[in-house]
Enzyme design. Sequence first.
Site, PDB file in Angstrom:
ATOM      1  N   LYS A 296       0.912  -1.199   0.199  1.00 34.66           N
ATOM      2  CA  LYS A 296       0.011  -0.083  -0.053  1.00 34.66           C
ATOM      3  C   LYS A 296       0.962   1.256  -0.032  1.00 34.66           C
ATOM      4  O   LYS A 296       2.017   1.212   0.687  1.00 34.66           O
ATOM      5  CB  LYS A 296      -0.863  -0.078   1.320  1.00 34.66           C
TER       6      LYS A 296
ATOM      7  N   SER B 112      -9.800   1.518   3.026  1.00 27.63           N
ATOM      8  CA  SER B 112      -9.044   2.272   1.820  1.00 27.63           C
ATOM      9  C   SER B 112      -7.822   1.494   1.224  1.00 27.63           C
ATOM     10  O   SER B 112      -7.222   2.351   0.266  1.00 27.63           O
ATOM     11  CB  SER B 112      -8.256   3.508   2.713  1.00 27.63           C
TER      12      SER B 112
ATOM     13  N   SER C 130      -9.704  -0.805   6.922  1.00 26.64           N
ATOM     14  CA  SER C 130      -9.193  -0.634   5.694  1.00 26.64           C
ATOM     15  C   SER C 130      -8.686  -1.814   5.047  1.00 26.64           C
ATOM     16  O   SER C 130      -8.258  -1.688   3.882  1.00 26.64           O
ATOM     17  CB  SER C 130      -8.203   0.709   5.759  1.00 26.64           C
TER      18      SER C 130
END
Lengths: 92, 435
Positions: free
Chosen positions: B29, B104, B128
Amino acid sequence: MSESAVEPEEVAHIADLARVDLDDDELEAFAEQFADILAYFETLDEVPEVEREPDLTNVMRTDEVEASLSQAEALANAPDAEDGFFKGPRVS
Amino acid sequence: MSGYNAYITSESIPGSEDGPLAGRTVAVKDNISTEGVPTTCGSAMLAEYVPPYDATVVRRLKEAGATIPGKTNMDEFGMGTTTETSAFGPVENPAAEGYVPGGSSGGSAAAVAAGDADLALGSDTGGSVRCPAAFCGVVGIKPTYGLVSRYGLVAYANSLEQIGPLAPTVEEAAELLGVIAGPDDRDATTRDAREETGNGDAYDYASAADGDVDGMTVGVPTELLEGADEAVCEQFWAAIDDLEARGASYHEVDLPSLTHAVEAYYVIAMSEASSNLARFDGVRYGLPASETEEGYDDDWNAAYARVREAGFGEEVKRRVLLGTYALSAGYQDKYYKKAQDARAWVKRDFDEALESADVLASPTMPVPPFERGESLDDPLKMYLADANTTPVNLANLPAISVPAGETDTGLPVGLQLVGPAFGEKAVIRAGSALA
């Protein structure tokens, strides 16, 4: 809709505290959304006082000089630097 | 790479030749620092930022032999449930095209679901990792707070977030967790799971993925099913039936505090965000004030405010402002202090429920994936979708999301299992019976 309306002027005050410029459209939109969101946050009034037992301990290390970023590395992402210092806007 | 916009930067970062992850790719990420490779947090503010050091988890991936194929797309600074707030455009859901991948960590989940990466890392502040895992039909683990080092993770809400793995199967997710977990001098909130559990094999998570749930007790918090979508509940109960057929038993539990968890989460997360994101001012990094039209013409505060107007997207501004409001004079007791009370209450409820159950089960998300664009105009609607995931962050507990079938229109459903602190093996074992 919420009873506690939020005025665009209040949003502007908060934006000033947070150092974020907003245009008039953003002020209007945020004022409307914040009324709903804050009304929802206000349901926290129903939460009883709860005894908290924080499980906290200090984590210490010896204060010894270790390898760290060089001055050049630390400044590498700065948009502006001068004589090995960060360069920023004037203070007043 | 497939065309799901799962990556912000595609750049192969090699790992060492040997190790448990040799020959495998682990997408990372884009809020996890990679030395020499841009780390944008999905924000225009950090579009040019190149970290001078690796996050601890990245160093551990490299040492384990993993190849990092790139940095994955995400909601800006982790603030979103749909991966639509990224400054680099939304991510497509490979498992349900036209729908959001969740957020997310939507890029990480999409990369795994599309087969673009074998495994991935995300970060979970209020769901997330688990939300995109559920929406993309893959497995995601949110570790106990303190199990995985946050050194090098760009902070959104420090007291809530953990880095966690995403993978096609529970066993692979568990294996990746074993690689990234462990104490770190550079994150003083990390703990040693061997000491916490009294078990020398504490980090051998993959061995717990044996599917053996015979005799296991599963608690189902009624509050997390109220208001959940009917099609989601159907799949949830089918998965519980499946666990029962394998020898587990279930009972319902009441956790009244959970009805206030979402608002407590958002007050705390936004408050922490307003403080954490104060560092983005265009001086040490970020958009250069010197290149805006006014340059350095006026003072410090005005220059900062201009940089932050240009660099932050709408959702980030919204959260920074609401957090600033919640912490401002006269409102702190009303919002922040009450949210901390709620957090302590949620913790106590979970502890009590986990005295009579090995794990707690719920739908990961109360709803199936949104259609793209559906939630953007209504932030409160997006926040409420986090009802089942945020309580776990408030309580610092471990949780896993595993695929639990699809709705009759083909949308993935996820099942969440929550365990006691440092009880990752319990949720991995239970989850491995299903995926």
